[in-house]
Design an enzyme around this catalytic site. Structure first.
Site, PDB file in Angstrom:
ATOM      1  N   ARG A 125      27.640  31.564  40.217  1.00  0.00           N
ATOM      2  CA  ARG A 125      28.323  32.326  41.262  1.00  0.00           C
ATOM      3  C   ARG A 125      27.339  32.775  42.340  1.00  0.00           C
ATOM      4  O   ARG A 125      27.645  32.710  43.533  1.00  0.00           O
ATOM      5  CB  ARG A 125      29.045  33.520  40.634  1.00  0.00           C
ATOM      6  CG  ARG A 125      30.283  33.110  39.871  1.00  0.00           C
ATOM      7  CD  ARG A 125      30.870  34.221  39.026  1.00  0.00           C
ATOM      8  NE  ARG A 125      32.149  33.784  38.447  1.00  0.00           N
ATOM      9  CZ  ARG A 125      32.874  34.493  37.612  1.00  0.00           C
ATOM     10  NH1 ARG A 125      32.465  35.701  37.235  1.00  0.00           N
ATOM     11  NH2 ARG A 125      34.031  34.027  37.144  1.00  0.00           N
ATOM     12  N   TYR A 174      35.947  27.653  43.776  1.00  0.00           N
ATOM     13  CA  TYR A 174      35.451  27.388  42.413  1.00  0.00           C
ATOM     14  C   TYR A 174      34.475  28.454  41.939  1.00  0.00           C
ATOM     15  O   TYR A 174      34.135  29.375  42.667  1.00  0.00           O
ATOM     16  CB  TYR A 174      34.896  25.984  42.268  1.00  0.00           C
ATOM     17  CG  TYR A 174      33.715  25.528  43.102  1.00  0.00           C
ATOM     18  CD1 TYR A 174      32.893  26.388  43.800  1.00  0.00           C
ATOM     19  CD2 TYR A 174      33.421  24.157  43.171  1.00  0.00           C
ATOM     20  CE1 TYR A 174      31.805  25.922  44.526  1.00  0.00           C
ATOM     21  CE2 TYR A 174      32.350  23.680  43.898  1.00  0.00           C
ATOM     22  CZ  TYR A 174      31.544  24.568  44.574  1.00  0.00           C
ATOM     23  OH  TYR A 174      30.479  24.087  45.290  1.00  0.00           O
ATOM     24  N   GLU A 175      34.093  28.325  40.662  1.00  0.00           N
ATOM     25  CA  GLU A 175      33.300  29.337  39.954  1.00  0.00           C
ATOM     26  C   GLU A 175      34.008  30.698  39.941  1.00  0.00           C
ATOM     27  O   GLU A 175      33.368  31.748  39.981  1.00  0.00           O
ATOM     28  CB  GLU A 175      31.902  29.482  40.579  1.00  0.00           C
ATOM     29  CG  GLU A 175      31.040  28.254  40.465  1.00  0.00           C
ATOM     30  CD  GLU A 175      30.862  27.768  39.031  1.00  0.00           C
ATOM     31  OE1 GLU A 175      31.004  28.596  38.103  1.00  0.00           O
ATOM     32  OE2 GLU A 175      30.611  26.578  38.828  1.00  0.00           O
ATOM     33  N   GLY A 176      35.314  30.674  39.846  1.00  0.00           N
ATOM     34  CA  GLY A 176      36.105  31.894  39.900  1.00  0.00           C
ATOM     35  C   GLY A 176      36.459  32.189  41.340  1.00  0.00           C
ATOM     36  O   GLY A 176      35.573  32.433  42.163  1.00  0.00           O
ATOM     37  N   GLN A 178      36.522  37.353  41.806  1.00  0.00           N
ATOM     38  CA  GLN A 178      35.253  38.069  42.025  1.00  0.00           C
ATOM     39  C   GLN A 178      35.524  39.521  42.418  1.00  0.00           C
ATOM     40  O   GLN A 178      34.838  40.447  41.966  1.00  0.00           O
ATOM     41  CB  GLN A 178      34.437  37.387  43.118  1.00  0.00           C
ATOM     42  CG  GLN A 178      34.137  35.926  42.900  1.00  0.00           C
ATOM     43  CD  GLN A 178      33.463  35.656  41.577  1.00  0.00           C
ATOM     44  OE1 GLN A 178      32.476  36.309  41.235  1.00  0.00           O
ATOM     45  NE2 GLN A 178      33.984  34.702  40.834  1.00  0.00           N
TER      46      GLN A 178
END
Length: 611
Positions: free
Chosen positions: A297, A438-440, A445
């Site tokens: 992230r 992506y990556e959450g 977040q």
């Protein structure tokens, strides 16, 4: 496609602004000096400008191809990846025990920016390989470490992160991939994963997947997940490669951007022969995976910065050569002017520069906090680590959101040509957009920030951070150049403080918090950015005055000052640092108060609307 970087500001962050000496005198880094780090950046920039950037355009235009069950990457990717591997750039900040350089993370931030800006599709392979190898280094058995870590850190093999499934995107608790323990201690893996970045290719003879799966009898939800190392090709006891491990690529996605990065659907265990190895403990997989996810992230935030900076530099170069219309200073009867002479273009360029510098300051400072956490213990460690955890979702979300907007402003600078494939602006915009997804997603977040990070350590990290920003505003309030900007920061800190205190006291506090998590993260991101930019501006202002004194120029002699700015790259750089901070303070920081209006009013219209 030529990669245009902002190496000067990268070096300002590292060598002039951050307290690098505090790191280099400490145990892990005491044998490293500034000259060595400067040479490291030189070499990283050389490979970024060279083979990495050289295949960026073909990576976008041709893209990864799926043919006969195999993924084929565009021409040039193999050689460029080999340059990354042989130069040690995949593992520059990783442990020397397994082939890394052992450099500070604050230096790695600059390296990652260069690679992501030069070729995001290729930079992602380095990011994921490094992250997967580090998972094994931290949670793997001695045998797993010996088998995989060095081969991955040196780029002999690559790595991936396999989380997402068709019925379980961000909801990892719904994962259904199974892992059944065998008599030899290994596990048989069966299931399908989608959206796997670089899940298949032929750059390396093996790809090592970090896979979340559920063991028989494990509880439902995220607490029942375990983490496994699953190689594409089995590894023999002597380290040589054996038989295929029943991992197949079922296809790749056709995407808006990062075309050179294959986004794969992977099928594990179709023939009942997919072997995996447990990392850490059963049912602790998600907690273990968060180590890689948090690092990724942060680096996705660097991706947003890298795309934005490259787009801005391309727009700046174009504005200095494109003739169109007549600028306000053009004489009567003059021919066309360079578009950089037009006030609106200058406004767009400085706004781009301000946000790029803000993003760079944020990720550089976060990397430095990681380093400080690494070299300290006790309360000092907790303080630095608290800031790292607080900054991680902000770096990811704020830098990817505003990085995308910078690429949009950069495209606008090109005018109609920006919308064509004749110039790089449209690719930077397309490549950048995925970073907020992506990556959450950035919504996740923000929920992480307001739901967990604000509460950790009894709220000390966020209180400490707001205290630092308030001190910056107070210290500079009387400065004749930066005072008005400092007052903007003070107002933003107060507005955010009122929201953080007022929202929890409301009857519908939980609804207001989750409904406004994204605006709250944006508020904090702007406050942090304003705080860091003003720190940098104060330093740049002082260094600019020192340059004037060294050249014998009277600051009151405007013509002499302008002549120095035109002839000295450093003088112009420091001048622009100050102006970027001022511009951000008056154009970016007021957004904090704008967000506060809705939160303080308790507006919940989205929940009342009928869709």
């Amino acid at each position: 496609m030529k990669y245009l970087d902002d190496d000067r500001d990268v070096r300002f962050n590292l060598f002039e602004w951050l307290d690098l000496d505090a790191l280099l005198k400490a145990g892990p880094y005491e044998e490293v000096d500034r000259d060595q780090l400067g040479m490291v950046l030189d070499e990283a920039l050389k490979v970024a400008r060279g083979s990495v950037a050289a295949c960026n355009e073909v990576g976008d235009r041709v893209g990864a191809q799926f043919e006969n069950g195999k993924v084929k990457l565009p021409e040039g990717f193999a050689g460029a990846f080999q340059d990354l591997a042989s130069g040690g750039w995949i593992s520059a900040t990783m442990s020397p025990e397994f082939g890394g350089m052992g450099l500070p993370e604050s230096v790695g931030t600059g390296i990652s920016e260069f690679l992501m800006g030069a070729n995001t599709a290729l930079g992602l392979k380095a990011l994921l390989t490094r992250g997967a190898a580090h998972l094994i280094e931290v949670f793997g058995s001695d045998d797993l470490k010996a088998t995989y870590c060095e081969r991955m850190y040196t780029g002999e093999w690559t790595g991936t992160m396999c989380l997402t499934e068709a019925g379980a995107g961000s909801d990892l608790g719904a994962l259904t991939t199974k892992a059944v323990k065998q008599g030899d201690g290994s596990y048989l893996i069966t299931g399908e994963k989608i959206f796997i970045t670089s899940g298949d290719h032929e750059l390396t003879p093996n790809i090592i997947h970090a896979v979340l799966a559920r063991t028989p009898g494990a509880p439902a939800g995220p607490k029942g997940l375990s983490l496994f190392v699953v190689p594409k090709v089995r590894v023999n006891p002597d380290g040589s490669l054996g038989a295929a491990n029943d991992v197949a690529c079922a296809g790749i996605e056709h995407k808006l951007g990062i075309h050179g990065s294959p986004t794969c659907s992977l099928v594990f265990g179709t023939n009942g022969g997919c072997q995996g190895f447990l990392l850490g403990q059963e049912e602790q997989g998600l907690a273990h995976m968060f180590q890689m996810m948090n690092a990724a992230r942060y680096e996705v935030g660097v991706q947003g910065l890298g795309n934005a900076s490259a787009a801005h530099q391309a727009a700046l170069a174009y504005a200095k050569e494109r003739l169109q219309g007549r600028g306000p200073s053009a004489g009567k009867g003059a021919s066309q002017s360079l578009i950089i002479e037009h006030p609106d273009v200058r406004r767009m360029l400085l706004m781009q520069a301000a946000y790029v510098q803000a993003m760079r300051a944020m990720v550089s400072y976060t990397g430095w906090c990681m380093d400080m956490a690494h070299i300290t213990v006790g309360e000092d460690h907790d303080r630095w680590q608290g800031l790292v955890e607080l900054f991680t979702p902000v770096c990811k979300a704020w830098c990817s959101d505003w990085g995308f907007r910078v690429t949009e402003w950069a495209l606008q600078t090109f005018g109609g040509y920006g919308y064509t494939m004749d110039y790089p602006a449209e690719q930077y915009l397309r490549d950048c957009k995925i970073a907020s997804i992506y990556e959450g997603t950035n919504g996740i977040q923000a929920l992480d920030l307001v739901g967990r990070k604000f509460r950790m350590q009894d709220g000390r990290p966020v209180k400490h951070l707001l205290g630092l920003a308030g001190t910056t505003a107070q210290t500079m309030a009387a400065d004749p150049v930066l005072g008005a900007s400092a007052r903007q920061l003070a107002d933003a800190v107060k507005a955010l403080g009122r929201v953080l205190q007022g929202v929890p006291a409301r009857e519908n506090a939980q609804l207001l918090t989750v409904l406004n998590a994204v605006p709250i993260l944006d508020m904090l991101g702007h406050v942090v950015a304003g705080h860091l930019l003003l720190q940098q501006a104060a330093l740049a202002k002082q260094k600019g005055l020192e340059l004037l004194q060294a050249r014998g120029v009277d600051p009151a002699d405007r013509s002499a000052v302008q002549a120095l700015l035109a002839s000295s790259r450093d003088a112009a750089f420091y001048q622009n640092k100050v102006q970027a901070a001022i511009h951000f303070a008056h154009r970016g920081l007021p957004l904090v108060a704008a967000h506060a209006v809705a939160l303080q009013a308790g507006e919940t219209a989205p929940m009342e609307a009928v869709f």
